[in-house]
Design a protein around this motif. Structure first.
Motif, mmCIF file in Angstrom:
data_model
loop_
_atom_site.group_PDB
_atom_site.id
_atom_site.type_symbol
_atom_site.label_atom_id
_atom_site.label_comp_id
_atom_site.label_asym_id
_atom_site.label_seq_id
_atom_site.Cartn_x
_atom_site.Cartn_y
_atom_site.Cartn_z
ATOM 1 N N LEU A 12 0.830 -1.197 0.000
ATOM 2 C CA LEU A 12 0.000 0.000 0.000
ATOM 3 C C LEU A 12 0.873 1.259 0.000
ATOM 4 O O LEU A 12 0.593 2.220 -0.719
ATOM 5 N N TYR A 13 1.932 1.225 0.786
ATOM 6 C CA TYR A 13 2.853 2.363 0.811
ATOM 7 C C TYR A 13 3.472 2.569 -0.569
ATOM 8 O O TYR A 13 3.588 3.717 -1.041
ATOM 9 N N ALA A 14 3.863 1.479 -1.225
ATOM 10 C CA ALA A 14 4.475 1.582 -2.555
ATOM 11 C C ALA A 14 3.522 2.237 -3.547
ATOM 12 O O ALA A 14 3.930 3.076 -4.365
ATOM 13 N N LEU A 15 2.242 1.875 -3.473
ATOM 14 C CA LEU A 15 1.245 2.485 -4.346
ATOM 15 C C LEU A 15 1.106 3.975 -4.039
ATOM 16 O O LEU A 15 1.113 4.812 -4.949
ATOM 17 N N ALA A 16 0.992 4.312 -2.764
ATOM 18 C CA ALA A 16 0.821 5.709 -2.373
ATOM 19 C C ALA A 16 2.034 6.542 -2.794
ATOM 20 O O ALA A 16 1.887 7.657 -3.302
ATOM 21 N N TYR A 17 3.214 5.995 -2.607
ATOM 22 C CA TYR A 17 4.420 6.744 -2.963
ATOM 23 C C TYR A 17 4.540 6.915 -4.477
ATOM 24 O O TYR A 17 4.973 7.967 -4.962
ATOM 25 N N ARG A 18 4.142 5.890 -5.217
ATOM 26 C CA ARG A 18 4.190 5.971 -6.680
ATOM 27 C C ARG A 18 3.273 7.081 -7.188
ATOM 28 O O ARG A 18 3.574 7.740 -8.182
ATOM 29 N N LYS A 19 2.146 7.301 -6.498
ATOM 30 C CA LYS A 19 1.180 8.301 -6.940
ATOM 31 C C LYS A 19 1.475 9.693 -6.393
ATOM 32 O O LYS A 19 1.225 10.683 -7.068
#
Length: 198
Positions: free
Chosen positions: A37-44
């Motif tokens: 979830l963190y990876a998704l948030a950081y990517r966006k």
């Protein structure tokens, strides 16, 4: 020591959390999904602090509302959908507070399972269109100053770069904010207007 929770699927873990307030099952869900979830948030968002806050808020809400929360999807689909909603909300607040255009930072939201997310995104795109149109209608010097200020330059740096007095820079920025806010008030409604004028 073997952890029996690791052998359970995510849906079973969620049921333990919801029905029995099982903190260990909740910790296992967190361990299983928080990094993704963190990876998704950081990517966006491109912001590690924002990403951590969004994920933390998601799990805090999940725990606090566990007894009343109804999840029609699987827990993993719910978590990623809920995070997408939070990311969109983050961009909405960023736009309203800073008048920063969204560009194409989050087009994937259009394939989200949430109809509300799609509706919100369309509304945001409409606000952005108004923002860009009104920005282009500003006098050239005012627009140049304003865009430099939105890029992160301090007023003093802009003044030096353009060979203008710092008071002149402040005047241009204030003028642009007044014009853009008036135009955007119509689009975003009363609640958003309060955010803009805060």
């Amino acid at each position: 020591m073997h952890n029996p929770y690791r052998d359970r699927d995510a849906q079973a873990l969620w049921q333990l959390v919801k029905l029995e307030a099982d903190a260990t099952a909740f910790a296992e869900l967190h361990a299983r999904f928080s990094a993704k979830l963190y990876a998704l948030a950081y990517r966006k968002t491109g912001d590690s602090d924002v990403s951590e806050d969004l994920v933390q808020d998601l799990f805090v809400t999940l725990w606090v509302q566990k007894e009343t929360l109804t999840i029609d999807k699987t827990i993993n689909v719910y978590l990623f959908s809920a995070l997408k909603n939070r990311i969109l909300s983050h961009f909405r607040k960023q736009l309203l507070r800073n008048l920063v255009p969204l560009d194409d930072v989050y087009p994937e939201v259009l394939v989200s399972h949430s109809a509300n997310v799609v509706q919100d995104w369309i509304q945001l795109r409409e606000v952005q269109d108004v923002y860009l149109r009104e920005l282009n209608n500003l006098p050239e010097k005012s627009r140049e100053v304003f865009e430099l200020s939105r890029s992160g330059l301090a007023n003093k740096e802009i003044a030096e770069q353009l060979g203008l007095a710092e008071k002149t820079i402040e005047f241009h920025i204030s003028k642009c904010l007044r014009v853009l806010r008036v135009k955007l008030l119509y689009m975003v409604g009363l609640v958003s207007a309060l955010l803009l004028l805060h």
